[in-house]
Design a protein around this motif. Structure first.
Motif, PDB file in Angstrom:
ATOM      1  N   UNK A 107      -7.863  -0.038 -12.036  1.00 16.28           N
ATOM      2  CA  UNK A 107      -6.790  -1.276 -12.434  1.00 16.28           C
ATOM      3  C   UNK A 107      -7.241  -1.677 -13.789  1.00 16.28           C
ATOM      4  N   UNK A 108      -8.636  -1.945 -14.039  1.00 14.98           N
ATOM      5  CA  UNK A 108      -9.007  -2.408 -15.217  1.00 14.98           C
ATOM      6  C   UNK A 108      -8.825  -1.579 -16.387  1.00 14.98           C
ATOM      7  N   UNK A 156      -6.680  -8.345  -3.581  1.00 16.23           N
ATOM      8  CA  UNK A 156      -7.767  -7.926  -2.524  1.00 16.23           C
ATOM      9  C   UNK A 156      -7.065  -8.402  -1.185  1.00 16.23           C
ATOM     10  N   UNK A 157      -6.871  -7.381  -0.350  1.00 20.26           N
ATOM     11  CA  UNK A 157      -5.979  -7.423   0.891  1.00 20.26           C
ATOM     12  C   UNK A 157      -6.871  -7.186   2.273  1.00 20.26           C
ATOM     13  N   UNK A 185      -7.123  -2.011  -2.851  1.00 19.37           N
ATOM     14  CA  UNK A 185      -7.953  -1.800  -1.880  1.00 19.37           C
ATOM     15  C   UNK A 185      -7.165  -0.679  -0.786  1.00 19.37           C
ATOM     16  N   UNK A 186      -6.366   0.228  -1.451  1.00 20.86           N
ATOM     17  CA  UNK A 186      -5.551   1.136  -0.677  1.00 20.86           C
ATOM     18  C   UNK A 186      -6.644   2.088  -0.147  1.00 20.86           C
ATOM     19  N   UNK A 198       0.730  -1.071   0.052  1.00 21.33           N
ATOM     20  CA  UNK A 198       0.122  -0.012   0.019  1.00 21.33           C
ATOM     21  C   UNK A 198       0.864   1.326   0.211  1.00 21.33           C
ATOM     22  N   UNK A 199       2.040   1.107   0.646  1.00 21.59           N
ATOM     23  CA  UNK A 199       3.158   2.203   0.510  1.00 21.59           C
ATOM     24  C   UNK A 199       3.382   2.653  -0.822  1.00 21.59           C
TER      25      UNK A 199
END
Length: 463
Positions: free
Chosen positions: A237-238, A254-255, A226-227, A197-198
């Motif tokens: 993204x798509x 997905x996180x 998912x940030x 995410x960073x």
């Protein structure tokens, strides 16, 4: 100072006493797991190869003696009898990757008593930890029901060595890759990874981050979505993947959040964008229980990345394993402590269909359809068989898993098969118990007679 000093102090004190008393006859120690840990229907044997490496190189040098002397607050000359000691014994063991049950010896060490005693701690450490992790990882493979599983555990394992072992063992039981670069290089595994995410936060927008990442990495990419807002992240993204014609082989990860619901949303967005080949990877606190629930729900997740809970086997982080003497100088011995009774004699495990295993004596006639599990892997301190490849150990595991009863394979409330004890071993145990009880009773009687005589003698002394 070598790995020889990776031992508990009482191993050293016992070895010293044995040497002083001339007790160097052959002793056999059996390593087994007393009871199956909670939530386990089977165990995947592991830790043998690193144990054999340790035994092959076992030699007490001058620095080791100095370390022992320092720990005991004694001059090094007192520990001199240990100097130069090497492991010259035999090891019979269940090969790595085989499935084992509670009570079954995973290995037996036969060596001069001081040697067999001094190696206990290291071997227990290796077999206990690695069998724990391999068994946890194996359940993740079962839960994923054919979907690839990858190892993300390194940053949360209990040290770098534990991380290396987790990557190796997870590959042995069927994982498709690991984030651990060192393990991937050492073991020939597939290295896998995405972004943190960073990375997203370092850029002004998700789109800028995704495009920059794609510029640095030609070919398929995996984008973490998912940030900020997961649904919007998937849309971004798509758009980037479609614009760059990077669909096939690429993925979104997905996180966090409701992974099942988010996977459905992500799949719909990707399909609507004409990207049916873009996979969905799920991560974030997953273990076999969460993976099983997601698979059963029909969530359109293609790959499961498991980390912390698997790398430390969070729900069952240890095994109730033991390394107990079963024979000394040809004399079978056993422990009679409450709830910790052991079985005497050198043993063999005979595998029968449907895991109707029998634990018996090494030299007894095998039961019908019984195949021995323990093999001689070391003799006179040297390996007797070549080190198996990871693929070979994996094939052993897969073959055993295919034969394991369905109840033992369950993720929720598994039912582990129970090994039975052979007739000859039952008879020997009864004989040794009676011998010990007779010796103890005789010793107690002698002590009481001595105390009575001493008391009578004191009374007869004139005043």
């Amino acid at each position: 100072m070598s790995d020889v000093t990776t031992t508990d102090l009482y191993e050293v004190t016992m070895a010293m006493s044995y040497l002083r008393e001339g007790m160097t006859g052959p002793a056999t120690f059996s390593l087994f797991v007393r009871d199956m840990p909670p939530g386990r229907g089977f165990l995947a044997a592991a830790g043998l190869e690193s144990s054999l490496d340790f035994l092959s190189g076992f030699r007490v040098d001058a620095e080791d003696v100095d370390a022992f002397a320092s720990a005991l607050h004694r001059p090094p000359r007192d520990l001199a009898p240990l100097l130069g000691m090497e492991f010259t014994g035999q090891v019979r063991a269940v090969p790595e990757g085989r499935i084992v049950l509670a009570g079954e010896p995973l290995l037996e060490v036969t060596a001069p008593l001081p040697q067999a005693q001094l190696v206990e701690t290291y071997i227990l450490n290796q077999v206990n930890h690695q069998t724990t992790i391999a068994s946890k990882a194996a359940r993740c493979v079962l839960a994923a029901a054919g979907h690839p599983v990858v190892d993300f555990s390194l940053r949360r394992t209990h040290g770098p060595q534990a991380g290396l072992q987790a990557a190796r063992l997870s590959a042995m039981v069927g994982f498709a890759g690991t984030s651990n670069v060192a393990a991937a290089t050492a073991e020939g595994l597939s290295a896998v990874g995405t972004m943190a995410h960073s990375y997203i936060e370092a850029f002004g927008t998700e789109e800028a981050a995704f495009r920059a990442f794609a510029r640095s990495h030609p070919g398929p990419v995996t984008l973490l979505v998912d940030t900020y807002d997961t649904e919007e992240g998937v849309r971004v993204a798509a758009r980037v993947l479609r614009d760059l014609d990077r669909g096939p082989g690429s993925a979104v990860r997905l996180d966090s959040g409701d992974l099942g619901a988010l996977a459905l949303t992500a799949r719909a967005i990707l399909d609507a964008a004409g990207l049916p080949d873009v996979r969905i990877i799920a991560s974030g606190g997953l273990d076999e229980y969460a993976v099983d629930e997601l698979v059963r729900s029909g969530a359109p997740i293609d790959v499961y990345a498991v980390g912390t809970r698997v790398g430390v086997s969070a729900d069952a982080p240890f095994l109730d394993s033991a390394y107990k003497m079963v024979e000394y100088d040809g004399r079978p011995v056993m422990k009679l402590s409450s709830d910790k009774v052991t079985a005497p004699g050198q043993k063999q495990v005979y595998r029968r269909p449907a895991f109707a295993d029998v634990i018996g004596l090494q030299d007894e006639q095998p039961p019908a359809a019984g195949v021995p599990l323990l093999e001689t892997v070391m003799q006179n301190g040297s390996r007797t068989v070549e080190r198996p490849t990871l693929d070979e150990s994996g094939e052993r595991f897969a073959a055993d898993l295919a034969e394991l009863p369905p109840a033992a394979r369950r993720i929720q409330a598994p039912l582990a098969p129970r090994a039975t004890i052979s007739g000859p071993l039952t008879v020997l145990a009864a004989q040794v118990r009676h011998r010990i009880e007779d010796e103890v009773l005789a010793s107690v009687a002698n002590l009481r007679n001595h105390e009575r005589r001493a008391t009578g003698s004191q009374r007869s002394v004139p005043r």
